[in-house]
Design a protein around this motif. Sequence first.
Motif, PDB file in Angstrom:
ATOM      1  N   MET A   1     -88.625 131.248 -49.463  1.00 43.80           N
ATOM      2  CA  MET A   1     -87.673 132.155 -49.047  1.00 43.80           C
ATOM      3  C   MET A   1     -86.225 131.630 -49.718  1.00 43.80           C
ATOM      4  O   MET A   1     -86.241 132.273 -51.072  1.00 43.80           O
ATOM      5  N   LEU A   2     -85.633 131.169 -49.672  1.00 40.73           N
ATOM      6  CA  LEU A   2     -84.395 129.953 -49.784  1.00 40.73           C
ATOM      7  C   LEU A   2     -85.068 129.000 -51.539  1.00 40.73           C
ATOM      8  O   LEU A   2     -85.668 127.736 -50.324  1.00 40.73           O
ATOM      9  N   GLU A   3     -84.806 129.161 -52.771  1.00 37.73           N
ATOM     10  CA  GLU A   3     -84.947 127.931 -53.459  1.00 37.73           C
ATOM     11  C   GLU A   3     -83.994 127.462 -53.746  1.00 37.73           C
ATOM     12  O   GLU A   3     -82.855 128.104 -54.238  1.00 37.73           O
ATOM     13  N   VAL A   4     -83.726 125.910 -54.101  1.00 41.89           N
ATOM     14  CA  VAL A   4     -82.547 124.995 -54.158  1.00 41.89           C
ATOM     15  C   VAL A   4     -82.884 124.066 -55.620  1.00 41.89           C
ATOM     16  O   VAL A   4     -83.726 123.174 -55.199  1.00 41.89           O
ATOM     17  N   ARG A   5     -82.350 124.189 -56.626  1.00 40.83           N
ATOM     18  CA  ARG A   5     -83.283 123.502 -57.064  1.00 40.83           C
ATOM     19  C   ARG A   5     -82.261 122.705 -58.474  1.00 40.83           C
ATOM     20  O   ARG A   5     -81.026 123.266 -59.072  1.00 40.83           O
ATOM     21  N   ASN A   6     -81.987 121.296 -57.858  1.00 39.86           N
ATOM     22  CA  ASN A   6     -81.697 120.779 -59.225  1.00 39.86           C
ATOM     23  C   ASN A   6     -79.906 120.501 -58.806  1.00 39.86           C
ATOM     24  O   ASN A   6     -79.083 121.091 -59.823  1.00 39.86           O
ATOM     25  N   LEU A   7     -79.653 121.256 -57.789  1.00 35.44           N
ATOM     26  CA  LEU A   7     -78.050 121.593 -57.687  1.00 35.44           C
ATOM     27  C   LEU A   7     -77.222 120.045 -57.356  1.00 35.44           C
ATOM     28  O   LEU A   7     -77.522 119.745 -56.310  1.00 35.44           O
ATOM     29  N   THR A   8     -76.582 120.641 -58.055  1.00 37.35           N
ATOM     30  CA  THR A   8     -75.025 119.685 -58.494  1.00 37.35           C
ATOM     31  C   THR A   8     -73.393 120.436 -58.761  1.00 37.35           C
ATOM     32  O   THR A   8     -73.135 121.554 -58.713  1.00 37.35           O
ATOM     33  N   VAL A   9     -72.704 119.774 -57.347  1.00 36.23           N
ATOM     34  CA  VAL A   9     -70.956 120.319 -58.048  1.00 36.23           C
ATOM     35  C   VAL A   9     -70.481 119.073 -57.733  1.00 36.23           C
ATOM     36  O   VAL A   9     -70.924 118.052 -57.211  1.00 36.23           O
ATOM     37  N   LYS A  10     -69.423 119.269 -58.677  1.00 31.28           N
ATOM     38  CA  LYS A  10     -68.856 118.076 -59.093  1.00 31.28           C
ATOM     39  C   LYS A  10     -67.427 118.931 -58.897  1.00 31.28           C
ATOM     40  O   LYS A  10     -66.960 119.390 -59.171  1.00 31.28           O
ATOM     41  N   PHE A  11     -66.581 117.877 -58.398  1.00 30.88           N
ATOM     42  CA  PHE A  11     -64.696 118.459 -58.395  1.00 30.88           C
ATOM     43  C   PHE A  11     -64.129 117.136 -58.858  1.00 30.88           C
ATOM     44  O   PHE A  11     -64.401 116.129 -58.580  1.00 30.88           O
ATOM     45  N   ALA A  12     -63.811 117.340 -60.169  1.00 32.91           N
ATOM     46  CA  ALA A  12     -62.825 116.396 -61.359  1.00 32.91           C
ATOM     47  C   ALA A  12     -63.524 115.693 -60.867  1.00 32.91           C
ATOM     48  O   ALA A  12     -65.357 115.690 -62.000  1.00 32.91           O
ATOM     49  N   GLY A  13     -63.776 113.955 -60.983  1.00 27.70           N
ATOM     50  CA  GLY A  13     -64.549 113.049 -60.669  1.00 27.70           C
ATOM     51  C   GLY A  13     -65.542 112.349 -59.762  1.00 27.70           C
ATOM     52  O   GLY A  13     -66.127 111.840 -60.248  1.00 27.70           O
ATOM     53  N   LEU A  14     -65.277 113.340 -59.078  1.00 26.97           N
ATOM     54  CA  LEU A  14     -66.300 113.431 -57.948  1.00 26.97           C
ATOM     55  C   LEU A  14     -67.510 114.088 -57.791  1.00 26.97           C
ATOM     56  O   LEU A  14     -67.653 114.979 -58.096  1.00 26.97           O
ATOM     57  N   THR A  15     -68.832 113.030 -58.175  1.00 24.82           N
ATOM     58  CA  THR A  15     -69.766 114.652 -57.682  1.00 24.82           C
ATOM     59  C   THR A  15     -70.399 114.361 -55.907  1.00 24.82           C
ATOM     60  O   THR A  15     -70.824 113.524 -55.565  1.00 24.82           O
ATOM     61  N   ALA A  16     -70.155 115.740 -55.211  1.00 27.84           N
ATOM     62  CA  ALA A  16     -70.020 116.335 -54.338  1.00 27.84           C
ATOM     63  C   ALA A  16     -71.534 116.605 -53.473  1.00 27.84           C
ATOM     64  O   ALA A  16     -72.217 116.203 -52.378  1.00 27.84           O
ATOM     65  N   VAL A  17     -71.847 116.799 -54.770  1.00 29.06           N
ATOM     66  CA  VAL A  17     -73.837 117.723 -54.415  1.00 29.06           C
ATOM     67  C   VAL A  17     -74.610 117.436 -55.958  1.00 29.06           C
ATOM     68  O   VAL A  17     -74.539 117.320 -56.822  1.00 29.06           O
ATOM     69  N   ASP A  18     -75.853 115.792 -55.505  1.00 31.24           N
ATOM     70  CA  ASP A  18     -76.175 115.121 -56.501  1.00 31.24           C
ATOM     71  C   ASP A  18     -77.538 115.714 -56.938  1.00 31.24           C
ATOM     72  O   ASP A  18     -78.233 115.078 -56.091  1.00 31.24           O
ATOM     73  N   ASP A  19     -78.101 116.865 -57.111  1.00 34.86           N
ATOM     74  CA  ASP A  19     -79.203 117.149 -58.029  1.00 34.86           C
ATOM     75  C   ASP A  19     -80.027 117.069 -56.869  1.00 34.86           C
ATOM     76  O   ASP A  19     -81.064 116.754 -56.557  1.00 34.86           O
ATOM     77  N   LEU A  20     -79.551 118.328 -56.024  1.00 38.67           N
ATOM     78  CA  LEU A  20     -80.342 118.604 -54.676  1.00 38.67           C
ATOM     79  C   LEU A  20     -81.324 119.705 -54.538  1.00 38.67           C
ATOM     80  O   LEU A  20     -80.574 120.785 -55.489  1.00 38.67           O
TER      81      LEU A  20
END
Length: 250
Positions: A1-20
């Motif tokens: 139903m919900l697909e999350v693919r290769n989700l990445t969230v970066k804040f400046a130098g920090l990768t908060a979510v990494d290829d999820l």
Amino acid sequence: MLEVRNLTVKFAGLTAVDDLSFTVNQGEVFTLMGPNGAGKTTAFNAIGGFVRPTAGHVALRGQSMAGMSPAQVAALGIRRTFQNNGILREMSVLENVLTGLELSTRSSFWGCALGAPGSARAERDATRRAREMLGQMDIAGLADRPAGDLSFGQQRLVEIARAMVAGAELIMLDEPAVGLSPGERLHLGQVLRELTAKGMTVLLVEHVQDLVMAVSDQILVLNYGKKIAQCPPSEVRNNKDVLEVYLGHA
Ligand SMILES: Nc1ncnc2c1ncn2[C@@H]1O[C@H](COP(=O)(O)OP(=O)(O)OP(=O)(O)O)[C@@H](O)[C@H]1O
């Protein structure tokens, strides 16, 4: 139903979510766990349209949610609650639930003001649905009380009722067990299982073990933004990588 693919969230130098990547199926409780700062809330924010992903994508029933605002995500049927409790304390419990119908009640308000015939009925229907939903949560008797008088556990149920009345197909709950007594946690768990039995889907961020173990179908453990494990609750306690993260040894 919900697909999350290769989700990445970066804040400046920090990768908060990494290829999820993960998939949530309809009717299940899918839980994100992980230590403080692991990226759970950021993942929620990216799914809900509050944060723009750096890479990857999210789709609901095959429809891409790329670039959608929180309001557009909500209109698709994904509703969320927040860690800091979105209850309007001075309003009654019923009024709080009715704010979930903000758009339709706004039109009925103007309809009423202008004397449109269907609008009073629409408002009665909305009120009936809101009361029904409170009944499903076992708190129908509290409908006319100020929401600020309720316990944390009851307020959490009001938030869920509000999401349901708004037509949610998937609810995202961010640490709903904060401040709840053991009895309230048990009741919340029962409510979530009843909702999912009727086809509702729940995406949960939670630390509190008894609730997580009681309600989850799948648990995904994050550490430094990366998925380190995904399994049913029966397996999570024996997962070497999870023990490593929580206990510092396997
Ligand atoms: N808006 C932001 N700007 C910069 N850094 C951020 C922002 N939001 C989160 N972070 C950082 O991203 C990382 C992940 O944070 P996040 O709040 O998603 O973790 P979490 O797993 O939800 O933690 P908690 O359990 O404490 O709520 C942390 O290092 C946090 O400091």
